[in-house]
Enzyme design. Structure first.
Site, PDB file in Angstrom:
ATOM      1  N   ARG A  56       0.836  -1.194   0.000  1.00 43.63           N
ATOM      2  CA  ARG A  56       0.000   0.000   0.000  1.00 43.63           C
ATOM      3  C   ARG A  56       0.871   1.245   0.000  1.00 43.63           C
ATOM      4  NH1 ARG A  56      -5.143  -1.988   3.720  1.00 43.63           N
ATOM      5  NH2 ARG A  56      -5.317  -3.970   2.612  1.00 43.63           N
TER       6      ARG A  56
ATOM      7  N   ARG B 247       0.888   1.254  10.222  1.00 39.96           N
ATOM      8  CA  ARG B 247       0.599   1.585   8.821  1.00 39.96           C
ATOM      9  C   ARG B 247       1.901   1.499   8.035  1.00 39.96           C
ATOM     10  NH1 ARG B 247      -3.856   3.518   6.959  1.00 39.96           N
ATOM     11  NH2 ARG B 247      -4.622   4.243   8.964  1.00 39.96           N
TER      12      ARG B 247
ATOM     13  N   GLU C 229      -7.764  -0.700  14.434  1.00 38.72           N
ATOM     14  CA  GLU C 229      -8.361  -1.674  13.522  1.00 38.72           C
ATOM     15  C   GLU C 229      -7.417  -2.843  13.228  1.00 38.72           C
ATOM     16  OE1 GLU C 229      -9.838   0.039   9.844  1.00 38.72           O
ATOM     17  OE2 GLU C 229      -9.593  -1.889   8.829  1.00 38.72           O
TER      18      GLU C 229
ATOM     19  N   SER D  36     -11.336  -6.339   9.074  1.00 39.73           N
ATOM     20  CA  SER D  36     -12.405  -5.634   8.412  1.00 39.73           C
ATOM     21  C   SER D  36     -13.117  -6.630   7.531  1.00 39.73           C
ATOM     22  CB  SER D  36     -11.790  -4.521   7.561  1.00 39.73           C
ATOM     23  OG  SER D  36     -12.798  -3.846   6.872  1.00 39.73           O
TER      24      SER D  36
ATOM     25  N   ARG E  63      -0.541  -5.815  12.025  1.00 39.31           N
ATOM     26  CA  ARG E  63      -1.379  -5.235  13.083  1.00 39.31           C
ATOM     27  C   ARG E  63      -1.554  -6.205  14.249  1.00 39.31           C
ATOM     28  NH1 ARG E  63      -5.400  -1.016  10.542  1.00 39.31           N
ATOM     29  NH2 ARG E  63      -3.816   0.235   9.491  1.00 39.31           N
TER      30      ARG E  63
END
Length: 425
Positions: free
Chosen positions: A260, A275, A350, A353, A391
């Site tokens: 990403r 991130r 988070e 998802s 994460r």
RNA sequence: GGAGAGAUGUCCGAGAGGUCGAAGGAGCUGGACUCGAAAUCCAGUGUAGUGCCUAGCAUUACCGAGGGUUCGAAUCCCUCUCUCUCCGCCA
């Protein structure tokens, strides 16, 4: 994408949907372009019909005079048709591009709101740990234990890249396998997917490979991109295919690297592993009948809970607000794990998802099944994170830290790790 | 990377400039036969648009994708993608 006929039949509903999602889509312009396209299409088809008719007259024997007259007529039609077709192609291109920007409908049960603050916490599990000492964040812990190395990641690959070292490597592999075992127990077929996919697949899933805001790395000159998630490769797997109804549901789980760009995402809340430009993730994916997608969505969420409960990590579940939903999502639940090192006194962050994208992706990717009435219908497609390794590592390191900076391995992972603690050397 | 072969409907497979939306088979649906099933026989069965006098009719598109030639293309030409075989390279 949505069914473009809905632009005519469900106009105000689409308008409200766009508004509730706080998106910027000029529906009026799209509807106008659709009209232009239809009338041009009608004209083009009428010309084609004439062309076919003229050609059909020439099948048998004809006297040379009649034949050459027909040929002349055909030539004239051909020229006119060429112009119309060019016009049509242009408006069609514009319209298709615009139509793709229309988001999926959202569930009537999804909370309506503008941003992530409007997300609805619908469940809390576990109590955030109380430490008798000041909790450290995973960056500090990881570097002190020599299991994470951000500095050399930045030196070699750039900002937001990292090395995992020593027992950190084993911990990540243990997590992968732990999550995989749970998902397999629920009847998913395991995959390791490509980390690269074609742009058309990205688009079909609802990612925009182009533009300044894109989160996607494109591989110049190849028409391909690095995947941001195995949702892309698992969702593309059946593109263009007709699935036998008795083969549904199809439950897949795929391990891939995720890339990403995260352009502009910096600061306190995206620090360290939280991130990054590259991480590994185990993703769940389901193709199912339309009437089943709601219940499979709940099933995916339940598996995600099982995974985090097994790790003994406190979390909450959030029902995502309309304004924070991705365009393809009809409804989305996130699990946010407690991260003691996040913010001043710990915060939820988070970790998973799961989205029910109904038929939105299936329509773009043309994935259908034949229903009992003999008609071809679009399947529903759902995705959900089983384990985002980076994460999850954050959550484990921060929740299982001890006063001396060591990390205890959660019981469920000990068999996979082969050790119970990560300590300073 | 080089050479060759191929890609046709849900599947297999014919086709080689107008008679092709596409033979034949399998599958599926309905019917006959049967106590029932199998086998057999008969019939039907592509998808997506558009229009209309909307249980239907007409029309357009689709034979890997995109261009081209032609009055007319599944069929001829070009480009690309993918699959297979052989060679090269290689974890």
């Amino acid at each position: 994408m949505i069914d473009i006929r809905d632009i005519k039949t469900r106009y105000s509903e689409i308008e409200k949907n766009i508004r509730d999602r706080y998106m910027n889509v000029d529906l009026k312009k799209i509807a106008e372009d659709m009209d232009k396209r239809s009338s041009l299409l009608a004209e083009t088809e009428a010309l084609r019909a004439r062309r076919n008719e003229t050609a059909a007259k020439m099948k048998g024997k004809l006297d040379p005079d009649a034949r050459s007259r027909l040929i002349e007529e055909g030539k004239a039609i051909k020229e006119e048709l060429g112009k119309k077709e060019a016009e049509l192609a242009e408006i069609d291109r514009i319209f298709q591009e615009e139509a793709r920007t229309i988001p999926n409908y959202y569930s009537p049960e999804a909370p309506v709101g503008k941003e992530d603050k409007d997300n609805l916490a619908i469940k809390f599990y576990g109590e955030p740990a109380k430490f008798t000492f000041k909790a450290k964040d995973h960056v500090q812990l990881g570097e002190e234990l020599d299991i994470l190395d951000f500095e050399n990641g930045a030196k070699v690959s750039g900002q937001k890249f990292y090395y995992i070292k020593n027992k950190g490597v084993i911990l990540q592999m243990a997590l992968e396998r732990y999550a995989m075992d749970i998902v397999l127990k629920h009847g998913f077929t395991p995959f390791i997917t490509p980390d690269i996919a074609k742009e058309e697949i990205l688009q079909g899933i609802g990612f925009n490979p182009r533009g300044a805001e894109s989160n996607i790395y494109t591989l110049e000159g190849t028409g391909t991109c690095l995947v941001g998630t195995a949702e892309i490769t698992l969702g593309g797997y059946y593109s263009g295919e007709i699935i036998d109804k008795k083969d549904l549901p199809i439950k897949m789980t795929g391990l891939s690297h995720c890339f990403r760009r995260e352009a502009g995402g910096a600061g306190q809340y995206s620090k360290g592993l939280y991130r990054v430009h590259q991480f590994s993730k185990l993703e769940m994916f389901i193709y199912c009948l339309p009437e089943e997608s709601d219940s499979f969505h709940k099933e995916i969420l339940a598996i995600e809970e099982e995974i985090f409960q097994g790790l003994g990590i406190p979390y909450r579940i959030v029902d995502t607000a309309t304004g924070d939903l991705g365009a393809p999502a009809y409804r989305k639940y996130d699990i946010e794990a407690w991260m003691p090192g996040r913010g001043d006194e710990g915060e939820y962050g988070e970790v998973t998802s799961t989205s029910n994208c109904t038929d939105y992706q299936a329509r773009s990717l043309n994935i259908r099944y034949r229903d009992d009435d003999g008609k071809l219908k679009f399947v529903h497609m759902l995705n959900g994170t089983a384990m985002a390794l980076s994460r999850a590592v954050v959550a484990i390191i921060e929740n299982y830290q001890e006063e001396d900076g060591a990390i205890r391995i959660p019981q469920a992972l000990v068999p996979y790790c082969g050790f119970e603690k990560i300590e300073r050397k």
